[in-house]
Design an enzyme around this catalytic site. Structure first.
Site, mmCIF file in Angstrom:
data_model
loop_
_atom_site.group_PDB
_atom_site.id
_atom_site.type_symbol
_atom_site.label_atom_id
_atom_site.label_comp_id
_atom_site.label_asym_id
_atom_site.label_seq_id
_atom_site.Cartn_x
_atom_site.Cartn_y
_atom_site.Cartn_z
ATOM 1 N N ASP A 60 -17.797 43.094 22.213
ATOM 2 C CA ASP A 60 -19.214 43.120 22.768
ATOM 3 C C ASP A 60 -19.678 42.642 24.051
ATOM 4 O O ASP A 60 -19.986 42.103 24.763
ATOM 5 C CB ASP A 60 -20.069 43.094 21.801
ATOM 6 C CG ASP A 60 -20.480 44.032 20.678
ATOM 7 O OD1 ASP A 60 -19.799 44.895 20.589
ATOM 8 O OD2 ASP A 60 -21.422 43.974 19.202
ATOM 9 N N ARG A 66 -26.834 30.562 12.370
ATOM 10 C CA ARG A 66 -27.720 31.573 14.133
ATOM 11 C C ARG A 66 -28.388 30.009 14.727
ATOM 12 O O ARG A 66 -27.896 29.492 15.364
ATOM 13 C CB ARG A 66 -28.379 32.113 14.020
ATOM 14 C CG ARG A 66 -27.450 33.827 13.162
ATOM 15 C CD ARG A 66 -26.395 33.876 13.832
ATOM 16 N NE ARG A 66 -25.483 35.583 13.469
ATOM 17 C CZ ARG A 66 -24.181 34.686 13.873
ATOM 18 N NH1 ARG A 66 -23.347 33.666 13.470
ATOM 19 N NH2 ARG A 66 -23.774 36.334 13.660
ATOM 20 N N ASP A 106 -30.421 39.213 13.510
ATOM 21 C CA ASP A 106 -29.746 37.819 14.742
ATOM 22 C C ASP A 106 -30.143 38.038 15.659
ATOM 23 O O ASP A 106 -30.378 36.531 16.352
ATOM 24 C CB ASP A 106 -28.051 38.314 14.760
ATOM 25 C CG ASP A 106 -27.321 37.359 13.710
ATOM 26 O OD1 ASP A 106 -27.913 36.822 12.758
ATOM 27 O OD2 ASP A 106 -26.170 38.113 13.712
ATOM 28 N N SER A 139 -17.756 45.686 10.877
ATOM 29 C CA SER A 139 -18.156 44.910 11.305
ATOM 30 C C SER A 139 -18.993 43.629 10.062
ATOM 31 O O SER A 139 -18.881 43.660 9.592
ATOM 32 C CB SER A 139 -19.704 45.255 11.607
ATOM 33 O OG SER A 139 -20.072 44.386 12.130
#
Length: 405
Positions: free
Chosen positions: A18, A100, A129, A181
């Site tokens: 990505d 995060r 996220d 993932s």
């Protein structure tokens, strides 16, 4: 082509498919802007970081900064959450959620240092996220613009991303064979997608990465001694270590015995339910050690309050509100309770289970003299009658009132 006055963007870069596609996409769609890649080292697989700078430059980044955040992550983010006892929806140890805010914070710091106009992340429009990244951006640098490609571009599949890179002769190690993932850091690894998308499918062996299958774990249990000071793990088997080193040591032991596996369906902040397999071996041992000392030290009302703090903290962290006053307030209360959470715990690791089998603390409220089932000289049983009468007084009055009707 977008034209929003953006000249330089700092991208949270992982080196995966990505973000490799995001770099050229930004340059093409934001007027040839400069893209600076930011890589947070929070304890992910070392192989993921090998050659990541070169990969970013080959994708079109002008610079790539790799920042080691491992110690800070465990010391300043994981340990404070552990003090509160936070478990999201009763079982999730918040591995992705806690990572995060530190990533986004370091990204903001780099953006301010290099004079960037904007920040960019690779989170999708379906997940949590995006909220966690952008809430942190807003709290720390509200003047910086935010670019979220997954909410703008028309690349909707892995095949489309691979084709996009191929057309531009940008090398990638990604392939269509990737089934799951995954998110990995020093605290945990999560696995989603593939067979896990149906909750009726049992997880395959390849859904688990770090930990041994509990059925295949050693037939002999292993004991580990954990030292706790003010609600923080400070030593393993008598050896004092930094928070990160304590976790690293316990990860190895826990993984060996299949400790720390959960397979759950959780409620995402955006309203979607998702299923994932999470592995947190060292963290699970730490939690068991802390609970063991709390059982000795905290009185009933304090423990109840700590549980309430943990419940609230789990939502605050999961929702990405790390830099909100509410998180600081919860944390201050948890730290006050943790002042006397000191002691030593011996834990048995066996076939996926971790059990506290010995515990001691200089601050323990446990008294053998009072708790014994044998004869004692300190407890007068007759005192209990008056206590029960007062404790049940409202029930007595209610019953008497009923008789009068």
């Amino acid at each position: 082509m977008q034209n929003k006055g953006i000249k330089k963007i700092v991208l949270a870069y992982s080196g995966g498919l990505d973000t490799s596609a995001i770099i050229p996409w930004l340059k093409e769609n934001y007027g040839g802007c400069e893209v600076v890649a930011f890589v947070a080292d929070i304890g992910q697989e070392r192989g993921d970081l090998e050659g990541v700078e070169q990969k970013a430059l080959q994708s079109g980044a002008s610079e790539c900064h790799v920042v080691d955040l491992r110690e800070e992550f465990i010391r300043d983010y994981v340990y404070p959450v552990l003090q509160t006892g936070a478990l999201y929806e009763g079982s999730y140890l918040l591995g992705t959620s806690m990572a995060r805010p530190i990533i986004a914070k370091a990204q903001v710091e780099l953006a301010l240092k290099v004079g960037a106009d904007a920040l960019c992340h690779g989170a999708t429009g379906k997940g949590n996220d995006q909220v966690r990244f952008e809430t942190t951006y807003t709290a720390l640098a509200p003047h910086l613009k935010v670019v979220a490609p997954w909410r703008e571009w028309n690349l909707r599949s892995r095949e489309a991303l691979l084709d996009y890179l191929k057309e531009r002769n940008i090398p990638t190690t990604a392939s269509l064979e990737k089934i799951y993932s995954r998110d990995e850091n020093a605290w945990h690894i999560s696995t989603e997608g593939g067979v896990l998308e149906s909750p009726w499918n049992a997880a395959n062996k390849d859904c688990w990465v770090w930990t041994v299958d509990p059925q295949e774990a050693p037939d002999q249990p292993e004991q580990v001694t954990v030292t706790v000071a003010k609600g923080c793990v400070v030593a393993v088997n008598g050896e004092a270590m930094s928070p990160y080193k304590c976790l690293e040591t316990l990860n190895v032991l826990g993984a060996k015995h299949g400790v720390g596996r959960i397979d759950i369906v959780e409620n995402r902040l955006v309203g979607i339910k998702s299923r994932g397999c999470y592995e947190t071996p060292g963290g699970t041992i730490m939690v068991a050690a802390l609970r063991g000392i709390e059982q000795l030290v905290l009185d009933r009302d304090s423990f109840k309050w700590r549980e309430q703090l943990g419940l609230e903290m789990s939502y605050v962290v999961y929702d990405g509100r790390w830099f909100a006053p509410l998180r600081r307030s919860i944390q201050a209360s948890a730290q006050a309770l943790a002042e006397e959470v000191n002691g030593e715990v011996v834990l048995r690791l066996y076939k996926g289970q971790v059990t506290a089998i010995q515990k001691k603390s200089a601050n323990s409220l446990y008294s053998e003299e009072f708790a014994t089932f044998g004869e004692d000289d300190v407890y007068d049983h007759s005192h209990a009658g008056g206590f029960i009468r007062l404790f049940s007084l409202s029930s007595r009055i209610r019953a008497l009132n009923e008789k009068k009707k």
